[in-house]
Enzyme design. Structure first.
Site, PDB file in Angstrom:
ATOM      1  N   GLY A 250      -0.544  -1.432  38.900  1.00  0.00           N
ATOM      2  CA  GLY A 250      -1.137  -2.753  39.030  1.00  0.00           C
ATOM      3  C   GLY A 250      -0.191  -3.768  38.414  1.00  0.00           C
ATOM      4  O   GLY A 250       0.599  -3.427  37.526  1.00  0.00           O
ATOM      5  N   THR A 251      -0.267  -4.999  38.868  1.00  0.00           N
ATOM      6  CA  THR A 251       0.739  -5.954  38.423  1.00  0.00           C
ATOM      7  C   THR A 251       0.180  -7.092  37.581  1.00  0.00           C
ATOM      8  O   THR A 251      -0.019  -6.909  36.392  1.00  0.00           O
ATOM      9  CB  THR A 251       1.546  -6.483  39.623  1.00  0.00           C
ATOM     10  OG1 THR A 251       0.639  -6.854  40.667  1.00  0.00           O
ATOM     11  CG2 THR A 251       2.456  -5.407  40.175  1.00  0.00           C
TER      12      THR A 251
END
Length: 281
Positions: free
Chosen positions: A53-54
């Protein structure tokens, strides 16, 4: 066999024995192998490829706090998922956004939710927001072994402090170190660009609507410069997850609400591709 060690009905005796108000302590005593930090990874060579996830962002306003995240997960140079969920309610008055190894992060969030629920059931009251932030710090620290092997989880925690009557934001590092952020915060691969956008647009007197627009603007700017961050996907109707926590509790904006904001931002970007300018004093 002692009475307090016998099983009653379908529940094992461990579930009926008085103990700690910490679910992690309970799990560590009875099934330590289930804790993420106690797992032994098989020997591997090179970097472990797993979806990540960013970008997660948060900002406070006089009536609460907004926590938001983009929807993209990456695996190396590939887009692993376009509509991943990265922001979750921790309890009624707090939320956590995840950046890092997606699988471990989601598992940590679920364990954190259980930790807060277990405490409330045992003690009959909720943890303070400060206490919740400390519990999450302990959980991140227990994952340090995994983090050193490249499977790090770096969340952003935000909530409404009932005692202080204001929204608060907490950021973390991979060792579990905790810092309270004032005004705004960002974590993840696009955080440097998101933080730059918020730095120019943030004001202490933001309304809730302005705060929501600010975080979507920040995620748009992050996606503009960071390939791992996904911007609003109009064709697929995939928009950032935006949540608001105030004295009424946790609320997630609907896709229609977020989509309306995203479309308004896209229209303005046609005239100003690099985004709105900070007002000069």
């Amino acid at each position: 066999m002692e009475a307090n060690t016998r099983s009653t009905g379908r529940l094992p005796a461990a579930f009926l024995t008085p103990g700690s108000s910490s679910f992690m302590d309970f799990l560590g005593d009875h099934s330590p192998e289930l804790l993420p930090g106690n797992r032994v990874l098989p020997p591997v060579q090179g970097v472990v490829e797993a979806p990540h996830g960013t970008t997660i962002v948060a900002t406070s306003f006089p009536g609460g706090v907004v926590l938001a995240g983009d929807r993209r997960a990456t695996m190396g140079n590939m887009i692993a998922q376009r509509d991943i969920e990265k922001v979750f309610p921790a309890d009624e008055y707090s939320a956590v956004g995840i950046a890092g190894t997606a699988g471990l992060a989601v598992e940590m969030v679920k364990l954190f939710q259980l930790e807060l629920e277990h405490f409330e059931k045992v003690e009959g009251t909720q943890l303070s927001l400060e206490g919740k932030a400390n519990r999450l710090s302990t959980m991140i620290r227990s994952n340090l072994g995994m983090a050193m092997q490249g499977l790090a989880v770096v969340p952003l925690f935000a909530g409404w402090d009932i005692d202080r009557e204001k929204g608060r934001i907490f950021s973390y590092d991979v060792t579990g170190g905790r810092s309270e952020e004032h005004g705004y915060a960002a974590t993840g691969s696009g955080s440097i660009f998101a933080r730059g956008a918020m730095k120019k647009l943030y004001r202490e007197d933001l309304t809730e609507q302005q705060a929501v627009t600010l975080v979507v603007q920040a995620l748009y700017d992050a996606a503009d410069d960071d390939s791992a961050t996904g911007g609003p996907d109009v064709a697929r109707r995939i928009y950032p997850i935006v949540t608001v926590i105030n004295d009424e509790g946790f609320r997630r904006l609907s896709d229609d609400e977020t989509g309306e904001i995203a479309h308004a931002i896209l229209e303005h970007r046609l005239a100003q591709p690099d985004g709105p300018r900070a007002s000069l004093l």
